[in-house]
Design a protein around this motif. Structure first.
Motif, mmCIF file in Angstrom:
data_model
loop_
_atom_site.group_PDB
_atom_site.id
_atom_site.type_symbol
_atom_site.label_atom_id
_atom_site.label_comp_id
_atom_site.label_asym_id
_atom_site.label_seq_id
_atom_site.Cartn_x
_atom_site.Cartn_y
_atom_site.Cartn_z
ATOM 1 N N LEU A 268 0.916 -1.246 0.044
ATOM 2 C CA LEU A 268 0.032 -0.036 -0.060
ATOM 3 C C LEU A 268 0.849 1.293 0.189
ATOM 4 C CD1 LEU A 268 -2.890 -0.727 2.539
ATOM 5 C CD2 LEU A 268 -3.106 -0.603 0.152
ATOM 6 N N VAL A 269 2.038 1.099 0.883
ATOM 7 C CA VAL A 269 2.887 2.429 0.725
ATOM 8 C C VAL A 269 3.523 2.580 -0.555
ATOM 9 C CG1 VAL A 269 4.846 3.328 1.977
ATOM 10 C CG2 VAL A 269 3.057 2.244 3.423
ATOM 11 N N ARG A 270 3.904 1.528 -1.148
ATOM 12 C CA ARG A 270 4.584 1.751 -2.409
ATOM 13 C C ARG A 270 3.511 2.206 -3.360
ATOM 14 N NH1 ARG A 270 8.388 -3.574 -3.636
ATOM 15 N NH2 ARG A 270 10.101 -3.301 -1.920
ATOM 16 N N ALA A 271 2.375 1.841 -3.477
ATOM 17 C CA ALA A 271 1.353 2.248 -4.305
ATOM 18 C C ALA A 271 1.059 3.849 -4.195
ATOM 19 C CB ALA A 271 0.026 1.267 -4.174
ATOM 20 N N PHE A 272 1.206 4.140 -2.843
ATOM 21 C CA PHE A 272 0.773 5.477 -2.450
ATOM 22 C C PHE A 272 2.111 6.235 -3.118
ATOM 23 C CE2 PHE A 272 1.900 8.585 0.650
ATOM 24 C CZ PHE A 272 0.937 9.642 0.419
ATOM 25 N N LEU A 273 3.265 5.911 -2.738
ATOM 26 C CA LEU A 273 4.549 6.730 -3.106
ATOM 27 C C LEU A 273 4.606 6.813 -4.545
ATOM 28 C CD1 LEU A 273 7.196 5.221 -0.696
ATOM 29 C CD2 LEU A 273 6.023 7.597 -0.701
ATOM 30 N N ALA A 274 4.444 5.715 -5.350
ATOM 31 C CA ALA A 274 4.297 5.728 -6.951
ATOM 32 C C ALA A 274 3.290 6.849 -7.452
ATOM 33 C CB ALA A 274 3.961 4.401 -7.641
ATOM 34 N N LEU A 275 2.078 6.944 -6.781
ATOM 35 C CA LEU A 275 0.783 7.495 -7.167
ATOM 36 C C LEU A 275 1.306 8.986 -7.034
ATOM 37 C CD1 LEU A 275 -1.972 8.008 -8.437
ATOM 38 C CD2 LEU A 275 -2.776 7.802 -5.951
ATOM 39 N N VAL A 276 1.996 9.503 -5.724
ATOM 40 C CA VAL A 276 2.322 10.835 -5.489
ATOM 41 C C VAL A 276 3.431 11.267 -6.497
ATOM 42 C CG1 VAL A 276 3.638 12.073 -3.686
ATOM 43 C CG2 VAL A 276 1.544 10.714 -2.881
ATOM 44 N N PHE A 277 4.338 10.297 -6.623
ATOM 45 C CA PHE A 277 5.465 10.663 -7.667
ATOM 46 C C PHE A 277 4.995 11.110 -8.980
ATOM 47 C CE2 PHE A 277 8.182 9.514 -11.046
ATOM 48 C CZ PHE A 277 9.662 10.106 -10.598
ATOM 49 N N TRP A 278 3.901 10.348 -9.399
ATOM 50 C CA TRP A 278 3.459 10.536 -10.989
ATOM 51 C C TRP A 278 2.562 11.847 -10.991
ATOM 52 C CZ3 TRP A 278 6.101 8.894 -15.090
ATOM 53 C CH2 TRP A 278 6.693 8.139 -14.851
ATOM 54 N N LEU A 279 1.652 11.994 -9.827
ATOM 55 C CA LEU A 279 0.739 13.128 -9.557
ATOM 56 C C LEU A 279 1.820 14.380 -9.643
ATOM 57 C CD1 LEU A 279 -2.006 11.869 -7.182
ATOM 58 C CD2 LEU A 279 -2.196 12.320 -9.914
ATOM 59 N N THR A 280 2.840 14.342 -8.890
ATOM 60 C CA THR A 280 3.562 15.353 -8.799
ATOM 61 C C THR A 280 4.186 15.953 -9.940
ATOM 62 O OG1 THR A 280 4.154 14.887 -6.265
ATOM 63 C CG2 THR A 280 5.513 16.444 -7.217
ATOM 64 N N LEU A 281 4.613 14.887 -10.719
ATOM 65 C CA LEU A 281 5.315 15.090 -12.041
ATOM 66 C C LEU A 281 4.572 15.637 -12.971
ATOM 67 C CD1 LEU A 281 7.901 14.623 -13.684
ATOM 68 C CD2 LEU A 281 7.037 12.643 -14.224
ATOM 69 N N VAL A 282 3.272 15.110 -12.993
ATOM 70 C CA VAL A 282 2.342 15.638 -13.956
ATOM 71 C C VAL A 282 1.692 17.222 -13.546
ATOM 72 C CG1 VAL A 282 -0.122 15.453 -14.911
ATOM 73 C CG2 VAL A 282 1.618 13.516 -14.677
ATOM 74 N N SER A 283 1.572 17.366 -12.298
ATOM 75 C CA SER A 283 0.944 18.725 -11.780
ATOM 76 C C SER A 283 2.291 19.817 -11.999
ATOM 77 C CB SER A 283 0.711 18.654 -10.470
ATOM 78 O OG SER A 283 1.783 18.423 -9.659
ATOM 79 N N SER A 284 3.348 19.379 -11.718
ATOM 80 C CA SER A 284 4.502 20.142 -11.840
ATOM 81 C C SER A 284 4.866 20.443 -13.546
ATOM 82 C CB SER A 284 6.142 19.609 -11.073
ATOM 83 O OG SER A 284 6.230 18.435 -11.813
ATOM 84 N N SER A 285 4.803 19.476 -14.243
ATOM 85 C CA SER A 285 4.678 19.586 -15.841
ATOM 86 C C SER A 285 3.647 20.884 -16.392
ATOM 87 C CB SER A 285 4.620 18.480 -16.546
ATOM 88 O OG SER A 285 5.718 17.426 -16.047
ATOM 89 N N LEU A 286 2.484 20.677 -15.673
ATOM 90 C CA LEU A 286 1.338 21.415 -16.176
ATOM 91 C C LEU A 286 1.498 22.779 -15.815
ATOM 92 C CD1 LEU A 286 -1.711 19.412 -15.399
ATOM 93 C CD2 LEU A 286 -0.731 20.066 -17.764
ATOM 94 N N VAL A 287 2.210 22.993 -14.356
ATOM 95 C CA VAL A 287 2.585 24.426 -14.067
ATOM 96 C C VAL A 287 3.556 25.013 -14.878
ATOM 97 C CG1 VAL A 287 3.691 25.809 -12.152
ATOM 98 C CG2 VAL A 287 1.702 24.061 -11.723
ATOM 99 N N SER A 288 4.585 24.077 -15.114
ATOM 100 C CA SER A 288 5.779 24.645 -15.822
ATOM 101 C C SER A 288 5.339 24.901 -17.358
ATOM 102 C CB SER A 288 6.877 23.122 -16.171
ATOM 103 O OG SER A 288 8.039 23.792 -16.624
ATOM 104 N N VAL A 289 4.511 24.423 -17.729
ATOM 105 C CA VAL A 289 4.057 25.098 -19.135
ATOM 106 C C VAL A 289 3.792 26.453 -18.994
ATOM 107 C CG1 VAL A 289 1.967 24.587 -21.002
ATOM 108 C CG2 VAL A 289 3.166 22.604 -19.913
ATOM 109 N N PHE A 290 2.929 26.892 -18.184
ATOM 110 C CA PHE A 290 2.468 28.194 -17.892
ATOM 111 C C PHE A 290 3.946 29.175 -17.793
ATOM 112 C CE2 PHE A 290 2.053 31.735 -14.883
ATOM 113 C CZ PHE A 290 1.183 32.371 -15.750
ATOM 114 N N TRP A 291 4.879 28.785 -16.735
ATOM 115 C CA TRP A 291 6.051 29.573 -16.711
ATOM 116 C C TRP A 291 6.867 29.539 -17.920
ATOM 117 C CZ3 TRP A 291 5.847 33.319 -13.518
ATOM 118 C CH2 TRP A 291 4.846 33.123 -12.320
ATOM 119 N N SER A 292 6.882 28.208 -18.471
ATOM 120 C CA SER A 292 7.671 28.400 -19.831
ATOM 121 C C SER A 292 7.120 29.231 -20.651
ATOM 122 C CB SER A 292 7.549 26.615 -20.012
ATOM 123 O OG SER A 292 8.311 25.835 -19.263
#
Length: 621
Positions: A268-292
């Motif tokens: 469960l912890v592994r699934a949670f961490l993987a989910l957090v990693f990918w959600l963080t990556l996607v959200s930061s990429s979306l924010v980065s599009v604006f600033w880019s």
């Protein structure tokens, strides 16, 4: 006879001997004329040969496409073919003991075995629908790439700098492997060095990071470097799958560490961490599009407002219509302690001076760091360099040409930031390949309002954070990475890159000659002169000295290429607990010695930053 229910003709079983002519005409029952066996085999054979040829062609094409160099690799060839750009990456080692020709040959042979491009040459250049590739050079001999030189007396830093400048300026022979090494037997300096090794590589051979990695392979640092690069690749691989401890993702997740190691909750912890990693990556990429997009629009605006009025650090040539100076000059600064850089980081990080160490006892400040507005090594060095170049430009004599006078007058009225072109590495962790895996962008840094030693602590803090803001926008922008991948496509078909449309080999055609002279070259030159300097930071073995061929390296300098006429190349490198810069420039009589002056002024300005940082930290006690 009768019809079956399904409409077909029913033939009674009692009439098997009924002749076929009863049902068909005479012409229908004649046997076919047999074809010649040889003719049929000939036809089948021809088809088979064509099919085999098609398969072989496709297989050959697939292999060739796989071997073609990338579009960025190929871009350096086209730029140097169209303009006076010299794509030379440099590395200078000073050694504490003598290194012989045999010792260097052994090390370079190991290097060529590890990195095949060192024993290969370019092939198939100049095609439009097929890119160039590296092929093994049948005449390769490592001794053909090593030169042994002796400096004129006193054989010190001045003489070595002059030799490096000559080495940078040498033209390239694309019919042989794109690198050379020079062994200087009699160099000596006050740091205890008794010889020097100078390495030069064409930018098509590798980007700056790839070139440095290949140089470090010959040193004692290789094992540490391999562990660091492979470890980073392994860590990223695990992070994507949630296989790291929670505290390795973030210290705030440390309470979850026990649950990540016990069987009932580990999955469960592994699934949670993987989910957090990918959600963080996607959200930061979306924010980065604006600033880019914001950063890209700002950069385009700055380019349009400044490219026509940039004053270079290098002086004007005596004849404005003359070709670019072929000679180069080189210099490097003394080594500064990384602890001095850290003092600047602690003093100027955060929203106000001293914020990072406020309330922290002096003996506990070693790892003190501001959680907001943290200043990096690059922020400090680039801030200093913006001041130094602005000061050098301001000290230049009055321009002689009309256009030079116009630019000087306009720059007194309009804001005039110092434009740098800064490369960004997009090399994946664990990637050892000799390829160009870098992109870059122009960054516009305003110098301090006060370029004299009278600058206040508050002014210095404000200046550093303005530079930090510009560099942060640039570092997180996605557009340079997107441009990298678009240019890479032209490696498979150079016709996709406009510089290939009017090659030098077709200059006997009037239309090509006109386009090259009046369109292609001016546009390419304008791009290469849209900045004052190419500045890159090369992270080296920062903790302790390394050895090459069993001999300790006293000092290491590295350098990127210069851009267009009048631009300079600046390399920042950390080594053995210290940091230094190296500078190259066109050798023009009106600004002779400019690289030495930049290094000396950098030393003075950096010392001023450190002195102000100490004042801030002492005030916190």
């Amino acid at each position: 006879m009768s019809l079956k229910p399904n409409g077909h003709l029913h033939i009674p079983e009692s009439s098997p001997e009924t002749p076929a002519s009863y049902y068909y005409g005479e012409d229908d029952i004649r046997p076919p004329v047999p074809e010649a066996i040889e003719e049929k085999l000939r036809k089948v054979g021809a088809v088979g040969e064509v099919a085999a040829h098609v398969v072989d062609t496709l297989a050959h094409e697939a292999v060739e496409r796989k071997q073609m160099i990338g579009g960025i690799d190929h871009m350096w060839i086209m730029l140097s073919e169209t303009t006076d750009f010299n794509p030379a990456c440099m590395s200078v080692f000073t050694m504490r003991d003598h290194v012989t020709l045999e010792m260097m040959a052994e090390q370079l042979s190991r290097q060529a075995e590890k990195f095949p491009r060192y024993r290969q040459r370019l092939d198939s250049t100049g095609r439009l629908l097929h890119g160039a590739m590296f092929v093994d050079d049948p005449d390769f001999n490592v001794l053909n790439h090593i030169r042994v030189r002796r400096l004129p007396e006193p054989a010190g830093k001045t003489e070595l700098d002059a030799l490096v400048g000559e080495f940078i300026a040498e033209p390239w022979d694309l019919t042989r492997p794109l690198w050379d090494t020079m062994l200087v037997e009699n160099y000596h300096d006050e740091d205890g060095a008794v010889c020097a090794v100078i390495a030069r590589g064409h930018h098509t051979l590798a980007d700056g990071q790839g070139f440095v990695i290949s140089q470090l392979y010959m040193t004692s640092y290789y094992d540490d470097l391999k562990e660091m690069m492979d470890g980073a690749a392994t860590k990223l691989h695990k992070a994507k799958r949630g296989q790291l401890l929670p505290s390795e993702y973030s210290p705030s997740l440390k309470p979850l560490d026990p649950y990540a190691t016990s069987l009932p909750t580990a999955l469960l912890v592994r699934a949670f961490l993987a989910l957090v990693f990918w959600l963080t990556l996607v959200s930061s990429s979306l924010v980065s599009v604006f600033w880019s997009t914001y950063q890209a629009l700002r950069m385009v605006l700055f380019v349009l407002l400044t490219f026509w009025r940039i004053e270079m650090v290098v002086g004007e040539p005596e004849d404005p219509d003359a070709a670019r100076a072929k000679e180069r000059e080189f210099s490097s600064s003394r080594v500064f302690s990384l602890q001095d850089v850290k003092l600047c980081q602690q003093a100027f990080s955060g929203p106000r001076p001293g914020f990072a160490v406020a309330g922290v006892p002096r003996d506990q400040r070693k790892n003190a760091r501001s959680k907001i507005g943290h200043v990096t090594l690059n922020d400090v060095v680039c801030s200093v360099m913006a001041d130094v170049l602005a000061q050098e430009i301001a000290s230049k004599p009055e321009p002689r040409t009309v256009w030079g006078k116009v630019k000087r007058s306009v720059n007194k009225v309009l804001p005039s930031p110092v434009p740098f072109f800064i490369p960004i590495s997009i090399r994946a962790p664990g990637d050892w390949s000799m390829r160009n895996l870098s992109t870059g962008s122009n960054v516009y840094l305003n110098p301090s309002r006060t370029l004299t030693p009278d600058i206040s602590i508050r002014e210095l803090h404000e200046h550093i954070h303005k530079c930090r803001y510009e560099l942060s926008l640039f570092k997180h922008s996605l557009w340079p990475r997107l441009c990298f991948h678009l240019v890479q496509l032209s490696g498979q078909a150079p016709v996709l890159f406009p510089l290939s449309w009017f090659p030098r080999s077709k200059e006997d055609w009037t239309a090509v000659r006109i386009m090259r002279r009046w369109v292609v070259k001016p546009v390419a030159d304008a791009c290469l002169q849209s900045f004052t300097a190419i500045l890159t930071n090369i992270p080296g073995p920062s903790k302790k000295p390394i050895t090459m061929a069993g001999v300790e390296v006293a000092k290491w300098a590295a350098l990127p290429p210069q851009g267009g006429a009048g631009t300079i190349g600046i390399g920042i490198i950390s080594y053995a607990g210290g940091i230094s810069i190296a500078v190259s420039a066109d050798m023009v009589p009106s600004s002779k010695g400019v690289t030495r002056r930049i290094c000396e002024n950098f030393e003075k300005r950096f010392e001023l930053y450190v002195a102000r940082a100490k004042e801030v930290l002492d005030h916190q006690d």
